[in-house]
Write a protein that holds these residues in place. Structure first.
Motif, mmCIF file in Angstrom:
data_model
loop_
_atom_site.group_PDB
_atom_site.id
_atom_site.type_symbol
_atom_site.label_atom_id
_atom_site.label_comp_id
_atom_site.label_asym_id
_atom_site.label_seq_id
_atom_site.Cartn_x
_atom_site.Cartn_y
_atom_site.Cartn_z
ATOM 1 N N GLN A 232 0.809 -1.215 0.000
ATOM 2 C CA GLN A 232 0.000 0.000 0.000
ATOM 3 C C GLN A 232 0.842 1.264 0.000
ATOM 4 O O GLN A 232 0.323 2.362 0.224
ATOM 5 C CB GLN A 232 -0.956 -0.010 1.196
ATOM 6 N N ASP A 233 2.126 1.095 -0.238
ATOM 7 C CA ASP A 233 3.038 2.241 -0.389
ATOM 8 C C ASP A 233 2.978 3.188 0.815
ATOM 9 O O ASP A 233 2.966 4.412 0.666
ATOM 10 C CB ASP A 233 2.713 3.005 -1.669
ATOM 11 N N VAL A 234 2.913 2.595 2.002
ATOM 12 C CA VAL A 234 2.899 3.398 3.223
ATOM 13 C C VAL A 234 4.210 4.161 3.365
ATOM 14 O O VAL A 234 5.294 3.597 3.171
ATOM 15 C CB VAL A 234 2.651 2.482 4.448
ATOM 16 N N LYS A 235 4.123 5.432 3.700
ATOM 17 C CA LYS A 235 5.300 6.291 3.830
ATOM 18 C C LYS A 235 5.720 6.518 5.280
ATOM 19 O O LYS A 235 6.825 7.004 5.536
ATOM 20 C CB LYS A 235 5.031 7.657 3.187
ATOM 21 N N GLY A 236 4.836 6.229 6.204
ATOM 22 C CA GLY A 236 5.158 6.486 7.606
ATOM 23 C C GLY A 236 4.172 5.796 8.524
ATOM 24 O O GLY A 236 3.230 5.116 8.074
ATOM 25 N N VAL A 237 4.370 5.988 9.831
ATOM 26 C CA VAL A 237 3.529 5.319 10.816
ATOM 27 C C VAL A 237 3.324 6.242 12.010
ATOM 28 O O VAL A 237 4.256 6.924 12.453
ATOM 29 C CB VAL A 237 4.150 3.970 11.249
ATOM 30 N N PHE A 238 2.079 6.286 12.502
ATOM 31 C CA PHE A 238 1.723 7.062 13.687
ATOM 32 C C PHE A 238 1.535 6.082 14.836
ATOM 33 O O PHE A 238 0.739 5.144 14.737
ATOM 34 C CB PHE A 238 0.431 7.842 13.443
ATOM 35 N N LEU A 239 2.261 6.308 15.933
ATOM 36 C CA LEU A 239 2.277 5.371 17.056
ATOM 37 C C LEU A 239 2.038 6.084 18.372
ATOM 38 O O LEU A 239 2.381 7.269 18.528
ATOM 39 C CB LEU A 239 3.623 4.644 17.125
ATOM 40 N N MET A 240 1.499 5.356 19.344
ATOM 41 C CA MET A 240 1.412 5.787 20.737
ATOM 42 C C MET A 240 2.073 4.695 21.569
ATOM 43 O O MET A 240 1.403 3.796 22.074
ATOM 44 C CB MET A 240 -0.043 6.008 21.146
ATOM 45 N N PRO A 241 3.394 4.736 21.722
ATOM 46 C CA PRO A 241 4.117 3.606 22.322
ATOM 47 C C PRO A 241 3.817 3.366 23.792
ATOM 48 O O PRO A 241 3.923 2.240 24.273
ATOM 49 C CB PRO A 241 5.594 3.987 22.130
ATOM 50 N N ASN A 242 3.476 4.421 24.532
ATOM 51 C CA ASN A 242 3.229 4.293 25.965
ATOM 52 C C ASN A 242 1.760 4.578 26.255
ATOM 53 O O ASN A 242 1.266 5.650 25.935
ATOM 54 C CB ASN A 242 4.093 5.278 26.750
ATOM 55 N N MET A 243 1.068 3.632 26.862
ATOM 56 C CA MET A 243 -0.362 3.766 27.130
ATOM 57 C C MET A 243 -1.105 4.064 25.834
ATOM 58 O O MET A 243 -1.735 5.102 25.685
ATOM 59 C CB MET A 243 -0.642 4.845 28.184
ATOM 60 N N GLN A 244 -1.023 3.124 24.904
ATOM 61 C CA GLN A 244 -1.668 3.298 23.606
ATOM 62 C C GLN A 244 -3.152 3.591 23.815
ATOM 63 O O GLN A 244 -3.819 2.960 24.625
ATOM 64 C CB GLN A 244 -1.470 2.029 22.766
ATOM 65 N N ASN A 245 -3.635 4.557 23.085
ATOM 66 C CA ASN A 245 -5.029 4.975 23.199
ATOM 67 C C ASN A 245 -5.803 4.388 22.016
ATOM 68 O O ASN A 245 -5.533 4.744 20.872
ATOM 69 C CB ASN A 245 -5.101 6.499 23.170
ATOM 70 N N PRO A 246 -6.714 3.402 22.284
ATOM 71 C CA PRO A 246 -7.394 3.128 23.549
ATOM 72 C C PRO A 246 -6.988 1.835 24.262
ATOM 73 O O PRO A 246 -7.538 1.538 25.315
ATOM 74 C CB PRO A 246 -8.843 2.992 23.099
ATOM 75 N N THR A 247 -6.081 1.032 23.717
ATOM 76 C CA THR A 247 -5.883 -0.321 24.262
ATOM 77 C C THR A 247 -5.057 -0.363 25.538
ATOM 78 O O THR A 247 -5.002 -1.403 26.198
ATOM 79 C CB THR A 247 -5.197 -1.230 23.229
ATOM 80 N N THR A 248 -4.368 0.722 25.878
ATOM 81 C CA THR A 248 -3.546 0.912 27.084
ATOM 82 C C THR A 248 -2.163 0.285 26.989
ATOM 83 O O THR A 248 -1.351 0.466 27.892
ATOM 84 C CB THR A 248 -4.202 0.367 28.386
ATOM 85 N N HIS A 249 -1.839 -0.449 25.921
ATOM 86 C CA HIS A 249 -0.574 -1.193 25.880
ATOM 87 C C HIS A 249 0.634 -0.260 25.835
ATOM 88 O O HIS A 249 0.638 0.738 25.117
ATOM 89 C CB HIS A 249 -0.535 -2.106 24.662
ATOM 90 N N THR A 250 1.652 -0.605 26.622
ATOM 91 C CA THR A 250 2.952 0.059 26.548
ATOM 92 C C THR A 250 3.938 -0.897 25.887
ATOM 93 O O THR A 250 4.141 -2.014 26.361
ATOM 94 C CB THR A 250 3.461 0.453 27.939
ATOM 95 N N MET A 251 4.533 -0.460 24.793
ATOM 96 C CA MET A 251 5.438 -1.319 24.033
ATOM 97 C C MET A 251 6.684 -1.671 24.842
ATOM 98 O O MET A 251 7.280 -0.794 25.498
ATOM 99 C CB MET A 251 5.894 -0.638 22.747
ATOM 100 N N SER A 252 7.104 -2.911 24.747
ATOM 101 C CA SER A 252 8.392 -3.325 25.296
ATOM 102 C C SER A 252 9.504 -2.817 24.387
ATOM 103 O O SER A 252 9.263 -2.392 23.245
ATOM 104 C CB SER A 252 8.465 -4.849 25.391
#
Length: 466
Positions: A232-252
């Motif tokens: 899909q020719d993605v050029k970038g990514v938007f992330l919420m690494p700490n307390m992801q909204n809405p799932t709450t996950h914090t990436m290791s």
């Protein structure tokens, strides 16, 4: 069956279909709520590819002409969109607010004392004029200090002030990408970007998360992200690494490194937005440390100290600095140096540290209440997370449960607000812990949720969680 008249069309077919759809809605040939033809059937009737119709419907949704849900179809949307439940209202329609994530604003610092201190500051008149669009050097140094809480060693020269995190998101989307670019987002993500990115001409590509054995959401699947970059020719990514909204996950750290490997291999730019990070215990290094050449980072004071100040910070690779400064200047000229100095004073005199400690303690109490009333296994989250991702007993009833709660005076958000475009019903509600002022009222809201979910689960043959 609706068929567009394309006899006089010129240019891309998908735009001609979208234009015809808009014209027929404006003339009344298509009514609000009317169902559009299935994409495959319309493609067959017009003699075009399915991809052409998919792009046409996506363009129509970007223009807010239609809305669709997987399994139901695509419908003509109301001319006037309903007001988002995320937007606060002056009349405070519900005191039992589990929907808006304001993170204990009743514990924010005393504004009167802060303004009094500011008024006594020598040389205050210098704040009452124009300043550089990126902010005064002292305030950019303040931003670098804030990024310490985000595990990012920020260079003040690469920091700019924004009018809050949402302004920062829009500035970075414009600085890093051009109209037509595709940007990957989590399958469940921050609602604001779902609205703002398409209006900037960007195409959002939802990427699923990994799941653990208990069904909890983990980080974005790096293999799926790589697939989106290839196909899909993605050029970038938007992330919420700490307390992801809405799932709450914090990436290791391992999850972050896997995403960085994909980003480097495919040349993806990264935006990390982490407004809740200072609440999180022992979070790993920011993406801005792991991949500084690719990453633009956002910090904000709204959830921590003062949403009314509208002060946020972005930290970008040096190559994007001029674009960011120009975009700030073109959109607002500058963030207010007056409120930036108000925040700086609270940091210098220890108010920020005391406020954050008080909010963390309040959240411990609220999280314990949620575990007691709903059951710990009923939602994903933790004692350092200011909201929870509640699993609805009946897969198809999340939206109905949201509506039933509203009738009882409890506001909550179902998963649909966090999903892009056409979406399958998902069995989740996001429950915020800090928007209700009193513990008694918070307990009452959770009790209503528990009882309402149990009644709905019983009536549909599903057994409520916990």
């Amino acid at each position: 069956m609706w068929l567009p008249d394309l006899t006089a069309a010129s240019g891309p077919i998908y735009l001609a279909v979208a234009d015809a759809l808009e014209g027929d809605i404006r003339t009344g040939a298509l009514k609000v709520g009317e169902k559009l033809p299935p994409q495959r059937e319309l493609a067959y009737q017009l003699g075009v590819t399915l991809g052409t119709i998919t792009r046409a419907y996506r363009e129509a949704e970007r223009r807010r002409l239609v809305r669709g849900e997987i399994g139901r179809g695509t419908y003509v949307a109301p001319e006037e969109m309903e007001v988002s439940p995320l937007i606060p209202r002056e009349d405070r329609t519900s005191d039992l607010d589990l929907a808006r994530n304001f993170a204990y604003p009743h514990l924010n610092p005393d504004l009167g004392k802060g303004l009094g201190r500011l008024a006594r500051m020598p040389g205050i008149d210098r704040l009452n004029g124009f300043v550089p669009s990126e902010g005064l050097s002292s305030h950019r140094e303040l931003g670098a200090q804030f990024f310490d809480f985000y595990r990012l060693d920020a260079d003040p020269a690469n920091v700019a002030l924004t009018c809050g995190a949402q302004h920062g998101i829009q500035i970075l989307l414009q600085a890093l990408f051009k109209p037509g670019d595709a940007v990957a987002v989590d399958a469940f993500t921050y609602p604001s970007i779902l609205n703002s990115a398409p209006h900037l001409g960007l195409r959002l590509v939802p990427v699923p998360a990994l799941r653990n054995d208990a069904g909890d959401f983990l980080a974005m699947d790096p293999e799926a992200l790589a697939g989106a970059a290839r196909t899909q020719d993605v050029k970038g990514v938007f992330l919420m690494p700490n307390m992801q909204n809405p799932t709450t996950h914090t990436m290791s750290i391992e999850e972050r490194q896997a995403i960085v490997a994909v980003a480097r291999h495919h040349g993806l730019k990264i935006i990390e937005d982490d407004p809740y990070t200072p609440f999180v215990e022992n979070c790993p290094f920011a993406f801005g440390m792991l991949a500084p050449e690719l990453t633009a980072s956002i910090a904000s004071t709204s959830k921590l100290l003062s949403p009314g100040s509208r002060v946020g910070f972005v930290h970008v690779p040096r190559s994007y600095g001029v674009a960011v400064r120009n975009l700030i200047g073109e959109s607002t000229w500058m963030a207010s140096p007056i409120t930036a100095e108000l925040i700086a004073g609270w940091v210098r005199d220890g108010t920020f540290a005391r406020t954050l400690a008080a909010k963390r303690q309040a959240n411990l109490v609220r999280h314990a209440m949620a575990c007691e009333i709903l059951g710990r296994e009923a939602f994903q989250g933790g004692s350092d997370k200011v909201f929870g991702w509640y699993r609805v007993p009946d897969r198809w009833a999340a939206r109905d449960l949201e509506a039933d709660l509203g009738k009882s005076g409890v506001a909550a958000l179902s998963a649909r607000y966090f999903q892009q475009g056409e979406r399958s019903p998902a069995p989740y509600l996001r429950l915020t812990f800090g928007s209700i002022v009193g513990d008694i009222e918070f307990r009452r809201a959770l009790t209503i949720l528990r009882d309402t979910a149990a009644n709905r689960g019983s009536s549909t043959g599903f057994r409520p969680i916990a």
